[in-house]
Design a protein around this motif. Structure first.
Motif, PDB file in Angstrom:
ATOM      1  N   UNK A 130     -50.030-145.551-120.830  1.00  0.00           N
ATOM      2  CA  UNK A 130     -51.200-145.065-119.906  1.00  0.00           C
ATOM      3  C   UNK A 130     -50.512-144.192-118.845  1.00  0.00           C
ATOM      4  N   UNK A 131     -49.354-144.482-118.855  1.00  0.00           N
ATOM      5  CA  UNK A 131     -48.466-143.582-118.334  1.00  0.00           C
ATOM      6  C   UNK A 131     -48.574-142.256-118.155  1.00  0.00           C
ATOM      7  N   UNK A 132     -48.345-141.874-119.081  1.00  0.00           N
ATOM      8  CA  UNK A 132     -48.475-140.249-119.924  1.00  0.00           C
ATOM      9  C   UNK A 132     -49.949-139.398-120.145  1.00  0.00           C
ATOM     10  N   UNK A 133     -51.603-140.075-119.154  1.00  0.00           N
ATOM     11  CA  UNK A 133     -52.504-139.612-120.152  1.00  0.00           C
ATOM     12  C   UNK A 133     -53.363-139.966-118.837  1.00  0.00           C
ATOM     13  N   UNK A 134     -53.778-138.944-118.187  1.00  0.00           N
ATOM     14  CA  UNK A 134     -54.646-138.082-117.026  1.00  0.00           C
ATOM     15  C   UNK A 134     -56.335-138.394-117.776  1.00  0.00           C
ATOM     16  N   UNK A 135     -56.828-139.594-117.342  1.00  0.00           N
ATOM     17  CA  UNK A 135     -58.354-140.412-117.846  1.00  0.00           C
ATOM     18  C   UNK A 135     -59.049-140.025-116.539  1.00  0.00           C
ATOM     19  N   UNK A 136     -60.157-139.832-117.168  1.00  0.00           N
ATOM     20  CA  UNK A 136     -61.495-139.729-115.711  1.00  0.00           C
ATOM     21  C   UNK A 136     -61.862-140.861-115.023  1.00  0.00           C
ATOM     22  N   UNK A 137     -62.311-141.136-114.195  1.00  0.00           N
ATOM     23  CA  UNK A 137     -62.125-142.532-113.588  1.00  0.00           C
ATOM     24  C   UNK A 137     -63.872-143.208-114.371  1.00  0.00           C
ATOM     25  N   UNK A 138     -64.815-142.078-114.619  1.00  0.00           N
ATOM     26  CA  UNK A 138     -65.862-142.474-115.133  1.00  0.00           C
ATOM     27  C   UNK A 138     -65.497-143.463-116.821  1.00  0.00           C
ATOM     28  N   UNK A 139     -64.694-143.199-117.361  1.00  0.00           N
ATOM     29  CA  UNK A 139     -64.094-144.322-118.597  1.00  0.00           C
ATOM     30  C   UNK A 139     -63.319-145.360-118.228  1.00  0.00           C
ATOM     31  N   UNK A 140     -64.183-146.496-119.163  1.00  0.00           N
ATOM     32  CA  UNK A 140     -63.495-147.635-118.801  1.00  0.00           C
ATOM     33  C   UNK A 140     -62.158-147.937-119.213  1.00  0.00           C
ATOM     34  N   UNK A 141     -61.227-148.394-118.340  1.00  0.00           N
ATOM     35  CA  UNK A 141     -60.309-148.993-119.408  1.00  0.00           C
ATOM     36  C   UNK A 141     -58.753-150.271-119.026  1.00  0.00           C
ATOM     37  N   UNK A 142     -59.129-150.634-120.472  1.00  0.00           N
ATOM     38  CA  UNK A 142     -58.591-152.137-120.328  1.00  0.00           C
ATOM     39  C   UNK A 142     -57.101-151.553-120.726  1.00  0.00           C
ATOM     40  N   UNK A 143     -56.518-153.160-119.946  1.00  0.00           N
ATOM     41  CA  UNK A 143     -54.995-152.720-120.270  1.00  0.00           C
ATOM     42  C   UNK A 143     -54.884-153.855-121.299  1.00  0.00           C
ATOM     43  N   UNK A 144     -54.044-153.988-122.207  1.00  0.00           N
ATOM     44  CA  UNK A 144     -53.878-154.236-123.270  1.00  0.00           C
ATOM     45  C   UNK A 144     -52.369-154.280-123.981  1.00  0.00           C
ATOM     46  N   UNK A 145     -52.005-155.670-124.198  1.00  0.00           N
ATOM     47  CA  UNK A 145     -50.735-155.808-125.033  1.00  0.00           C
ATOM     48  C   UNK A 145     -50.911-154.853-126.334  1.00  0.00           C
ATOM     49  N   UNK A 146     -49.689-155.315-126.821  1.00  0.00           N
ATOM     50  CA  UNK A 146     -49.295-154.573-128.998  1.00  0.00           C
ATOM     51  C   UNK A 146     -50.623-154.913-129.621  1.00  0.00           C
ATOM     52  N   UNK A 147     -50.644-156.649-129.501  1.00  0.00           N
ATOM     53  CA  UNK A 147     -50.977-157.243-130.785  1.00  0.00           C
ATOM     54  C   UNK A 147     -52.734-157.535-130.013  1.00  0.00           C
ATOM     55  N   UNK A 148     -52.796-157.254-128.945  1.00  0.00           N
ATOM     56  CA  UNK A 148     -54.585-156.860-129.211  1.00  0.00           C
ATOM     57  C   UNK A 148     -55.042-155.452-129.018  1.00  0.00           C
ATOM     58  N   UNK A 149     -54.488-154.788-129.166  1.00  0.00           N
ATOM     59  CA  UNK A 149     -54.700-153.242-129.223  1.00  0.00           C
ATOM     60  C   UNK A 149     -54.378-153.310-131.067  1.00  0.00           C
ATOM     61  N   UNK A 150     -53.780-154.377-132.064  1.00  0.00           N
ATOM     62  CA  UNK A 150     -53.678-154.371-132.849  1.00  0.00           C
ATOM     63  C   UNK A 150     -55.252-154.849-133.928  1.00  0.00           C
ATOM     64  N   UNK A 151     -55.851-156.020-133.081  1.00  0.00           N
ATOM     65  CA  UNK A 151     -56.330-156.988-133.437  1.00  0.00           C
ATOM     66  C   UNK A 151     -57.931-156.140-133.660  1.00  0.00           C
TER      67      UNK A 151
END
Length: 248
Positions: A45-66
């Motif tokens: 996320x540190x390299x992205x500029x995401x509009x505030x209207x888009x929900x963001x969920x912090x996740x670890x690598x294992x969560x993303x893999x699922x």
């Protein structure tokens, strides 16, 4: 129980999930694309500029893999998106006669990796768009977006109900329809001339359907060594697009 047909790369609502830096950042940059939600590591996320209207969920690598197919290279980013709005063939063909960008028509190419790679080549060589049958082509997916490396957001993709009828409409718009066929006698470079060209490619192994070939103005081959029977359809598309781009 999961809904029948639901896969990790698609939500129950039928929204595709994209993964990887190129696919997700291209989706965010496309004003026509609705991004519903993003899962990401803090580092990604540190390299992205995401509009505030888009929900963001912090996740670890294992969560993303699922959230994605096994071994998918998500690079710490997964996005849930809406499919792009349909584009009408007639709207695309309204480009002027001086627009020499080629069209790419795919007949029965169902492998999403191949479709994604063809989209990437189409973007690289500034194709006008790609056209596929509505029922015999893969839907938008994370696999296509990943293979296209951002080009899914750049190249118009038109789905048509009847490919033969679409080829007739393409001819009426001034395109010379050249089907790639390894058994043809003339080369692709000879066949395309200087007119607006529509490159028609069939499925690997089976090639174009007979009715599709009958709606081409000419059939042509790529000049490959007789030691190799044929090329992967995405490689053939890239070579044909290059030939169309560099013709004198």
């Amino acid at each position: 129980m999961a809904r029948r047909g639901h896969r990790p790369s698609q939500t129950p609502a039928g929204r595709p999930r994209f993964w990887g830096r190129h696919a997700v950042t291209a989706a965010l940059a496309n004003p026509e694309r609705v991004v519903r939600k993003i899962w990401a590591t803090r580092e990604a996320l540190g390299a992205l500029s995401i509009p505030s209207t888009i929900p963001v969920v912090f996740a670890d690598v294992a969560d993303l893999a699922r959230l994605v197919p096994s071994d998918a290279p998500h690079q710490g980013l997964v996005a849930e998106v809406d499919p792009l709005e349909d584009i009408w063939l007639g709207d695309l063909l309204q480009q002027g006669a001086d627009d020499k960008r080629p069209l790419v028509i795919l007949d029965g190419v169902t492998d999403p990796h191949n479709v994604g790679a063809i989209l990437r080549s189409a973007a690289a060589f500034d194709a006008l768009g790609i056209i596929t049958p509505d029922r015999n082509a893969p839907p938008e997916s994370g696999t296509i977006a990943r293979a296209a490396s951002g080009a899914l957001e750049l190249v118009p993709w038109i789905r048509v109900v009847n490919l033969a009828r679409a080829l007739e409409e393409i001819a009426e718009a001034g395109f010379w329809r050249v089907g790639l066929d390894g058994e043809a006698t003339q080369s692709f470079a000879q066949a395309i001339g200087q007119q607006r060209v529509a490159i028609v490619l069939g499925a690997e192994g089976e090639g174009m359907r007979q009715n599709t070939a009958a709606h081409c103005d000419e059939l042509a081959r790529l000049p490959i060594s007789p030691q190799i029977e044929s090329l992967n359809v995405s490689n053939a598309a890239a070579i044909a697009l290059y030939a169309a781009a560099v013709r004198g």
